[in-house]
Motif scaffolding. Structure first.
Motif, PDB file in Angstrom:
ATOM      1  N   ARG A   1     -22.737 -33.244  48.420  1.00 18.30           N
ATOM      2  CA  ARG A   1     -21.722 -33.982  47.669  1.00 18.30           C
ATOM      3  C   ARG A   1     -21.112 -33.065  46.612  1.00 18.30           C
ATOM      4  N   GLN A   2     -19.785 -33.108  46.500  1.00 17.38           N
ATOM      5  CA  GLN A   2     -19.083 -32.308  45.510  1.00 17.38           C
ATOM      6  C   GLN A   2     -19.239 -32.929  44.124  1.00 17.38           C
ATOM      7  N   LEU A   3     -19.432 -32.084  43.134  1.00 17.25           N
ATOM      8  CA  LEU A   3     -19.573 -32.553  41.766  1.00 17.25           C
ATOM      9  C   LEU A   3     -18.221 -32.989  41.215  1.00 17.25           C
ATOM     10  N   ASP A   4     -18.229 -34.051  40.416  1.00 11.76           N
ATOM     11  CA  ASP A   4     -16.980 -34.473  39.777  1.00 11.76           C
ATOM     12  C   ASP A   4     -16.740 -33.578  38.557  1.00 11.76           C
ATOM     13  N   PRO A   5     -15.535 -33.618  37.966  1.00 12.40           N
ATOM     14  CA  PRO A   5     -15.218 -32.709  36.855  1.00 12.40           C
ATOM     15  C   PRO A   5     -16.201 -32.774  35.684  1.00 12.40           C
ATOM     16  N   ALA A   6     -16.686 -33.961  35.350  1.00 12.29           N
ATOM     17  CA  ALA A   6     -17.654 -34.077  34.254  1.00 12.29           C
ATOM     18  C   ALA A   6     -18.963 -33.395  34.613  1.00 12.29           C
ATOM     19  N   GLU A   7     -19.395 -33.532  35.869  1.00 10.80           N
ATOM     20  CA  GLU A   7     -20.630 -32.884  36.312  1.00 10.80           C
ATOM     21  C   GLU A   7     -20.467 -31.363  36.354  1.00 10.80           C
ATOM     22  N   VAL A   8     -19.262 -30.891  36.714  1.00 13.49           N
ATOM     23  CA  VAL A   8     -18.997 -29.447  36.712  1.00 13.49           C
ATOM     24  C   VAL A   8     -19.092 -28.915  35.282  1.00 13.49           C
ATOM     25  N   ASP A   9     -18.499 -29.639  34.326  1.00 13.80           N
ATOM     26  CA  ASP A   9     -18.575 -29.224  32.922  1.00 13.80           C
ATOM     27  C   ASP A   9     -20.028 -29.171  32.453  1.00 13.80           C
TER      28      ASP A   9
ATOM     29  N   GLY B   1     -22.181 -24.801  47.243  1.00 12.19           N
ATOM     30  CA  GLY B   1     -21.525 -25.784  48.094  1.00 12.19           C
ATOM     31  C   GLY B   1     -21.144 -27.071  47.397  1.00 12.19           C
ATOM     32  N   GLN B   2     -21.417 -27.186  46.099  1.00 10.36           N
ATOM     33  CA  GLN B   2     -21.149 -28.432  45.405  1.00 10.36           C
ATOM     34  C   GLN B   2     -19.904 -28.392  44.525  1.00 10.36           C
ATOM     35  N   MET B   3     -19.295 -27.206  44.389  1.00  3.42           N
ATOM     36  CA  MET B   3     -18.110 -27.113  43.549  1.00  3.42           C
ATOM     37  C   MET B   3     -17.248 -25.952  44.019  1.00  3.42           C
ATOM     38  N   ASP B   4     -15.996 -25.974  43.582  1.00  2.00           N
ATOM     39  CA  ASP B   4     -15.073 -24.881  43.842  1.00  2.00           C
ATOM     40  C   ASP B   4     -15.345 -23.820  42.779  1.00  2.00           C
ATOM     41  N   PHE B   5     -15.930 -22.704  43.176  1.00  2.00           N
ATOM     42  CA  PHE B   5     -16.325 -21.696  42.198  1.00  2.00           C
ATOM     43  C   PHE B   5     -15.134 -20.959  41.612  1.00  2.00           C
TER      44      PHE B   5
END
Length: 158
Positions: free
Chosen positions: A98-106, A137-141
């Motif tokens: 699952r891709q992380l949402d913007p808050a999780e990326v932060d 694999g969970q975020m756009d690096f």
């Protein structure tokens, strides 16, 4: 169930359902994984296998390639080919975490900075390695790297 087993199971289901488009994409994925395993064997020796993180990175690369192709097709007015590429993207994404949402990326960026003790741009490499290790694999690096750089510049200036 690991990624290879899941891919094999989905391929069998697609064959039974006679879903040619899905089967075609699943076979492309299997071929890319096989190619990467062969190349990896040559690099690292016979016993070293690819990890799920390696496979996730490969699938993420496949997604990026198809998104670029879809964009090029749309610009060229080939909407049917763009739609096919987007359908392949959707299928490949089913196999990624699952891709992380913007808050999780932060939050992940903050955790990477804390874990590495990064204080400025010179520590960006270590923080990016930490992000890649924990969230493959969970975020756009590409986007995460830009956000990390902005955060480290802000931290270094402040």
């Amino acid at each position: 169930m690991d990624l290879r087993e899941r891919l094999a199971d989905e391929t069998k289901v697609a064959m039974r359902a006679r879903d040619a488009e899905r089967l075609s994409t699943l076979r492309l994925m299997a071929a890319a994984i096989k190619d990467r395993e062969i190349a990896h064997r040559g690099e690292a020796g016979v016993d070293s296998a690819l990890t799920d993180a390696d496979l996730s990175a490969l699938l993420a690369k496949m997604i990026k390639q198809r998104q670029e192709s879809a964009r090029a097709y749309e610009e060229g007015g080939r909407l049917e080919l763009a739609a096919k590429e987007q359908a392949e993207v959707a299928l490949i994404q089913e196999f990624l975490p699952r891709q992380l949402d913007p808050a999780e990326v932060d939050a992940a960026i903050e955790a990477a900075i804390a874990a590495t003790g990064a204080t400025g741009l010179r520590d960006m490499g270590a923080a990016m390695n930490e992000l890649r290790a924990r969230h493959a694999g969970q975020m756009d690096f590409g986007k995460a790297g830009a956000a990390l750089k902005a955060r480290l510049m802000q931290q270094g200036a402040g």
